[in-house]
Design a protein around this motif. Structure first.
Motif, PDB file in Angstrom:
ATOM      1  N   SER A  38     -17.375  55.155  43.016  1.00 25.41           N
ATOM      2  CA  SER A  38     -18.178  53.966  42.758  1.00 25.41           C
ATOM      3  C   SER A  38     -18.039  52.954  43.891  1.00 25.41           C
ATOM      4  O   SER A  38     -16.972  52.771  44.463  1.00 25.41           O
ATOM      5  CB  SER A  38     -17.744  53.317  41.447  1.00 25.41           C
ATOM      6  N   SER A  39     -19.152  52.305  44.196  1.00 21.42           N
ATOM      7  CA  SER A  39     -19.143  51.283  45.239  1.00 21.42           C
ATOM      8  C   SER A  39     -18.967  49.881  44.659  1.00 21.42           C
ATOM      9  O   SER A  39     -19.054  48.894  45.393  1.00 21.42           O
ATOM     10  CB  SER A  39     -20.447  51.353  46.045  1.00 21.42           C
ATOM     11  N   SER A  40     -18.719  49.784  43.375  1.00 24.10           N
ATOM     12  CA  SER A  40     -18.466  48.486  42.743  1.00 24.10           C
ATOM     13  C   SER A  40     -17.149  47.921  43.253  1.00 24.10           C
ATOM     14  O   SER A  40     -16.346  48.634  43.850  1.00 24.10           O
ATOM     15  CB  SER A  40     -18.389  48.637  41.225  1.00 24.10           C
ATOM     16  N   GLY A  41     -16.899  46.673  42.986  1.00 25.01           N
ATOM     17  CA  GLY A  41     -15.638  46.052  43.367  1.00 25.01           C
ATOM     18  C   GLY A  41     -14.480  46.658  42.598  1.00 25.01           C
ATOM     19  O   GLY A  41     -14.645  47.195  41.499  1.00 25.01           O
ATOM     20  N   LEU A 148     -12.262  60.215  35.783  1.00 24.94           N
ATOM     21  CA  LEU A 148     -13.243  60.570  36.815  1.00 24.94           C
ATOM     22  C   LEU A 148     -14.617  59.979  36.504  1.00 24.94           C
ATOM     23  O   LEU A 148     -15.330  59.564  37.413  1.00 24.94           O
ATOM     24  CB  LEU A 148     -13.338  62.091  36.953  1.00 24.94           C
ATOM     25  N   GLY A 149     -14.983  59.940  35.219  1.00 26.08           N
ATOM     26  CA  GLY A 149     -16.263  59.343  34.835  1.00 26.08           C
ATOM     27  C   GLY A 149     -16.341  57.865  35.182  1.00 26.08           C
ATOM     28  O   GLY A 149     -17.370  57.374  35.631  1.00 26.08           O
ATOM     29  N   GLY A 150     -15.249  57.147  34.999  1.00 17.81           N
ATOM     30  CA  GLY A 150     -15.221  55.729  35.349  1.00 17.81           C
ATOM     31  C   GLY A 150     -15.166  55.483  36.847  1.00 17.81           C
ATOM     32  O   GLY A 150     -15.589  54.445  37.336  1.00 17.81           O
ATOM     33  N   LEU A 151     -14.655  56.449  37.579  1.00 16.93           N
ATOM     34  CA  LEU A 151     -14.516  56.334  39.035  1.00 16.93           C
ATOM     35  C   LEU A 151     -15.784  56.693  39.793  1.00 16.93           C
ATOM     36  O   LEU A 151     -16.034  56.189  40.888  1.00 16.93           O
ATOM     37  CB  LEU A 151     -13.369  57.247  39.501  1.00 16.93           C
ATOM     38  N   THR A 152     -16.616  57.542  39.215  1.00 19.16           N
ATOM     39  CA  THR A 152     -17.779  58.101  39.894  1.00 19.16           C
ATOM     40  C   THR A 152     -18.913  57.086  40.012  1.00 19.16           C
ATOM     41  O   THR A 152     -19.175  56.310  39.098  1.00 19.16           O
ATOM     42  CB  THR A 152     -18.274  59.358  39.142  1.00 19.16           C
ATOM     43  N   GLU A 153     -19.603  57.137  41.140  1.00 23.98           N
ATOM     44  CA  GLU A 153     -20.786  56.310  41.383  1.00 23.98           C
ATOM     45  C   GLU A 153     -21.841  56.635  40.325  1.00 23.98           C
ATOM     46  O   GLU A 153     -22.051  57.805  40.001  1.00 23.98           O
ATOM     47  CB  GLU A 153     -21.344  56.600  42.787  1.00 23.98           C
ATOM     48  N   PRO A 154     -22.521  55.616  39.770  1.00 22.95           N
ATOM     49  CA  PRO A 154     -23.584  55.887  38.799  1.00 22.95           C
ATOM     50  C   PRO A 154     -24.684  56.753  39.423  1.00 22.95           C
ATOM     51  O   PRO A 154     -24.898  56.717  40.639  1.00 22.95           O
ATOM     52  CB  PRO A 154     -24.132  54.500  38.449  1.00 22.95           C
TER      53      PRO A 154
END
Length: 168
Positions: A38-41, A148-154
């Motif tokens: 994910s590219s979020s903060g 992994l689901g929380g880490l992955t880019e949408p």
């Protein structure tokens, strides 16, 4: 032979439950490889990971124990995902991510159907409680899948860096 002798053992999980767990984890690994992290903060990524781990673990526990609401929710979510992915594949280009996503959804549906037809599942639905020690290994796989689901880019591009999501 007594009725107790004919009841299915619930001291070990059926192969279909293991297949289901590994398919969900493999799907998350593939999504992470294809889409990246994910590219979020950082705070939003950590919050997404924590929330996803809690939700996925709770839902997995309910499915493994045959709890109606969680089981129906999983059936609906996977069926809807497979339907949307099929339509997306039919109207869009056939890229690796689309084909993998549909393949994993179809395999997860098949594994869930196989699990729901086991004697173990029927015993759980009849009120026989499975020991926590039996469920623990699969729940650890669910936690890893949630991480992994929380880490992955949408899958869809996001315009803001403050995104909190549950990646199932």
């Amino acid at each position: 032979m007594t009725a107790l002798d004919t009841r299915p053992a619930i001291d070990r999980l059926p192969t279909a439950a293991w297949a289901m767990a590994w398919l969900f984890l493999a799907g998350q690994v593939c999504a992470l490889v294809v889409r990246g992290p994910s590219s979020s903060g950082a705070p939003w990524i950590l919050a997404s990971i924590a929330l996803t781990v809690v939700v996925v673990r709770w839902v997995a526990d309910g499915v493994l124990r045959g709890r109606t609401v969680r089981l129906v929710a999983v059936w609906v979510l996977i069926s809807a995902a497979a339907s949307v992915q099929l339509v997306d594949l039919l109207i869009g280009p056939a890229d690796v991510e689309r084909v993998l996503s549909l393949g994993f959804s179809a395999a997860q549906l098949a594994a869930l159907a196989a699990y729901c037809s086991t004697g173990y599942f029927q015993a759980c639905r009849a009120g026989r409680a499975a020991p926590r020690s039996v469920l623990a290994p699969l729940l650890l796989i669910a936690v890893a899948s949630g991480f992994l689901g929380g880490l992955t880019e949408p899958a869809a591009p996001v315009s803001s860096s403050t995104v909190l999501r549950v990646g199932l």
